[in-house]
Design a protein around this motif. Structure first.
Motif, PDB file in Angstrom:
ATOM      1  N   LEU A 303       0.837  -1.203   0.000  1.00 32.39           N
ATOM      2  CA  LEU A 303       0.000   0.000   0.000  1.00 32.39           C
ATOM      3  C   LEU A 303       0.876   1.259   0.000  1.00 32.39           C
ATOM      4  CD1 LEU A 303      -3.326   0.441   1.089  1.00 32.39           C
ATOM      5  CD2 LEU A 303      -1.960   1.676   2.743  1.00 32.39           C
ATOM      6  N   ILE A 304       1.874   1.257   0.857  1.00 29.95           N
ATOM      7  CA  ILE A 304       2.738   2.442   0.957  1.00 29.95           C
ATOM      8  C   ILE A 304       3.623   2.554  -0.286  1.00 29.95           C
ATOM      9  CG2 ILE A 304       4.547   3.587   2.320  1.00 29.95           C
ATOM     10  CD1 ILE A 304       1.769   3.537   3.659  1.00 29.95           C
ATOM     11  N   GLN A 305       4.119   1.413  -0.758  1.00 32.80           N
ATOM     12  CA  GLN A 305       4.921   1.454  -1.998  1.00 32.80           C
ATOM     13  C   GLN A 305       4.123   2.084  -3.134  1.00 32.80           C
ATOM     14  OE1 GLN A 305       6.178  -2.787  -2.173  1.00 32.80           O
ATOM     15  NE2 GLN A 305       8.174  -1.958  -2.775  1.00 32.80           N
ATOM     16  N   LYS A 306       2.859   1.662  -3.245  1.00 35.94           N
ATOM     17  CA  LYS A 306       2.019   2.177  -4.328  1.00 35.94           C
ATOM     18  C   LYS A 306       1.761   3.679  -4.171  1.00 35.94           C
ATOM     19  CE  LYS A 306      -1.149  -1.117  -4.958  1.00 35.94           C
ATOM     20  NZ  LYS A 306      -2.559  -1.521  -4.788  1.00 35.94           N
ATOM     21  N   LEU A 369      -1.547   9.396   2.825  1.00 35.38           N
ATOM     22  CA  LEU A 369      -2.791   9.662   3.575  1.00 35.38           C
ATOM     23  C   LEU A 369      -4.020   9.256   2.750  1.00 35.38           C
ATOM     24  CD1 LEU A 369      -1.855  13.156   5.066  1.00 35.38           C
ATOM     25  CD2 LEU A 369      -2.458  11.127   6.406  1.00 35.38           C
ATOM     26  N   THR A 370      -4.051   9.688   1.478  1.00 34.14           N
ATOM     27  CA  THR A 370      -5.235   9.357   0.672  1.00 34.14           C
ATOM     28  C   THR A 370      -5.296   7.861   0.406  1.00 34.14           C
ATOM     29  OG1 THR A 370      -3.918  10.260  -1.129  1.00 34.14           O
ATOM     30  CG2 THR A 370      -5.858  11.462  -0.576  1.00 34.14           C
ATOM     31  N   THR A 371      -4.162   7.250   0.113  1.00 37.26           N
ATOM     32  CA  THR A 371      -4.159   5.798  -0.183  1.00 37.26           C
ATOM     33  C   THR A 371      -4.547   4.996   1.039  1.00 37.26           C
ATOM     34  OG1 THR A 371      -2.344   6.235  -1.713  1.00 37.26           O
ATOM     35  CG2 THR A 371      -2.764   3.941  -1.173  1.00 37.26           C
ATOM     36  N   PHE A 372      -3.996   5.366   2.205  1.00 36.31           N
ATOM     37  CA  PHE A 372      -4.283   4.593   3.422  1.00 36.31           C
ATOM     38  C   PHE A 372      -5.775   4.636   3.743  1.00 36.31           C
ATOM     39  CE2 PHE A 372      -4.985   4.189   7.965  1.00 36.31           C
ATOM     40  CZ  PHE A 372      -4.290   3.021   8.258  1.00 36.31           C
ATOM     41  N   PHE A 373      -6.361   5.833   3.694  1.00 34.77           N
ATOM     42  CA  PHE A 373      -7.752   5.938   4.137  1.00 34.77           C
ATOM     43  C   PHE A 373      -8.763   5.498   3.066  1.00 34.77           C
ATOM     44  CE2 PHE A 373      -5.776   8.495   7.486  1.00 34.77           C
ATOM     45  CZ  PHE A 373      -6.341   7.867   8.574  1.00 34.77           C
ATOM     46  N   SER A 374      -8.316   5.479   1.793  1.00 37.96           N
ATOM     47  CA  SER A 374      -9.229   4.937   0.794  1.00 37.96           C
ATOM     48  C   SER A 374      -9.012   3.441   0.625  1.00 37.96           C
ATOM     49  CB  SER A 374      -9.024   5.657  -0.551  1.00 37.96           C
ATOM     50  OG  SER A 374      -7.765   5.284  -1.089  1.00 37.96           O
ATOM     51  N   GLY A 375      -7.885   2.964   1.156  1.00 35.20           N
ATOM     52  CA  GLY A 375      -7.589   1.528   1.112  1.00 35.20           C
ATOM     53  C   GLY A 375      -7.232   1.028  -0.266  1.00 35.20           C
ATOM     54  N   LYS A 376      -6.896   1.939  -1.168  1.00 37.58           N
ATOM     55  CA  LYS A 376      -6.512   1.499  -2.506  1.00 37.58           C
ATOM     56  C   LYS A 376      -5.489   2.465  -3.124  1.00 37.58           C
ATOM     57  CE  LYS A 376     -10.595   3.609  -4.565  1.00 37.58           C
ATOM     58  NZ  LYS A 376     -11.816   3.831  -4.123  1.00 37.58           N
TER      59      LYS A 376
END
Ligand code: ZN
Length: 376
Positions: A303-306, A369-376
């Protein structure tokens, strides 16, 4: 409200917070975070400052961890830029703590301001900032975590803003670090005239044999991700001012960087038995500064890599190299991923970061932040 990461970096650099001093650094963060709607709580202990700021409740919970203390200047006369002014020159921001890691904190808070302006989020956002990472680290993160755990305030993922990047910001994430144990060995003998060695007992050859045995000892051969556990001597001193006296004792200092195959106990056993065999009469003191840690939660790593790739266009490498960080304490509670500035000038004279890197890291944190909370 859009917080400028460069201005905030400069404000933090102007606090001469040589570890474990605070010099107003956490108060600046409290002011900014309060303005973003965070509840700020100081968990100071024995003169060490710690700030826990949070917004929202429940899960998912993303936390950012960092420290505002900095290492000493070294020879201050060698600095060509005032270490506590935050000068901008040649497209670089100069000062102690720019790389490690005041700018990263400023970038994260700036990213938060951009994120909160547009997005709502489910769950919790928190920051755990300590003033004691570079020194003993006894009353910093290590002290605060059990308090948070007792309240159930443990995040699903902790992002640490330590310098992690190699050539370009965002090219590398750290998903673990080696642990560290330091030691002092004193070998005792009998002082006397070097012309009459038969009446003396020189502790120096025993010390040298013992250190050689420690160097030669294979603690392990490493793991898939970690290099082998490594012993290094940092000092040997007999305190002997004379050239014709065999000293009565000699002291050595050393450090051992350990991987996940070792613990404080396994190192203590190995080193003690080598000293017992080679050092003769001796005293051995070992101090553990934390075990190695490794994050194995592949979903979180991906997730973080992406999220980083969305900004830089490149999937970041992951590795476990470098010095110990507070990740060693946090990893006992939740997965830890470290993403920050380039490592190149940390702890050096004329520490600095590129202005464009400050903007880049802010974008990366915003994407996380956006990726973590949207989960994608
Ligand atoms: Zn650091």
């Amino acid at each position: 409200m859009n917080i400028d990461p460069i201005l905030l970096s400069q404000k933090l650099i102007r606090c001469p917070s040589i570890t474990p001093k605070n010099e107003g650094a956490l108060e600046i963060l409290e002011e900014y975070l309060t303005s973003l709607g965070f509840t700020c709580e100081r968990l100071d202990f024995k003169g060490i400052v710690n700030l826990y700021a949070h917004k929202g409740s429940g899960h998912p919970h993303l936390s950012f961890a960092g420290h505002t203390d900095v290492v000493p200047l070294g020879d201050a006369s060698l600095w060509t830029h005032d270490p506590f002014q935050g000068d901008i020159k040649d497209d670089q921001l100069w000062g102690r703590g720019t790389a490690d890691m005041k700018c990263a904190i400023a970038c994260f808070i700036s990213a938060l301001s951009r994120f909160l302006e547009r997005d709502t989020f489910p769950g919790t956002l928190s920051l755990l900032i300590t003033g004691d990472e570079e020194a003993d680290a006894f009353y910093g993160t290590k002290h605060v975590l059990p308090i948070l755990a007792q309240r159930g305030d443990i995040p699903d993922l902790c992002l640490i803003g330590e310098p992690s990047s190699l050539h370009k910001v965002g090219d590398t994430l750290k998903i673990g670090r080696r642990g560290s144990i330091t030691g002092e060995l004193t070998c005792y003998g009998k002082q006397g005239h070097i012309a009459y060695p038969q009446f003396t007992d020189n502790p120096i050859p025993r010390m040298l044999n013992c250190l050689k045995a420690l160097y030669d000892h294979q603690f392990d051969t490493g793991t898939e991700v970690f290099e082998a556990t490594r012993f290094e001597v940092t000092s040997i001193d007999a305190g002997n001012l004379a050239t014709n006296i065999i000293p009565s004792k000699i002291e050595a200092k050393f450090g051992i960087r350990i991987n996940t195959l070792q613990t404080e106990d396994s190192i203590r056993q190995a080193v003690s038995s080598i000293c017992a065999k080679h050092a003769g009469k001796h005293d051995l003191t070992l101090t553990a500064h934390g075990n190695a840690y490794l994050t194995t939660d592949q979903d979180k790593i991906s997730l973080i890599q992406k999220a980083v790739q969305n900004v830089t266009g490149h999937l970041p490498d992951i590795n476990v190299t470098g010095a110990t960080t507070d990740g060693r304490f946090i990893s006992a509670y939740c997965p830890v991923i470290e993403c920050g500035m380039r490592e190149a000038t940390m702890h050096q004279i004329d520490e600095h970061v590129a202005i464009e890197d400050i903007e880049l890291l802010t974008k990366i944190y915003h994407s996380i932040l956006t990726t973590f909370f949207s989960g994608k």
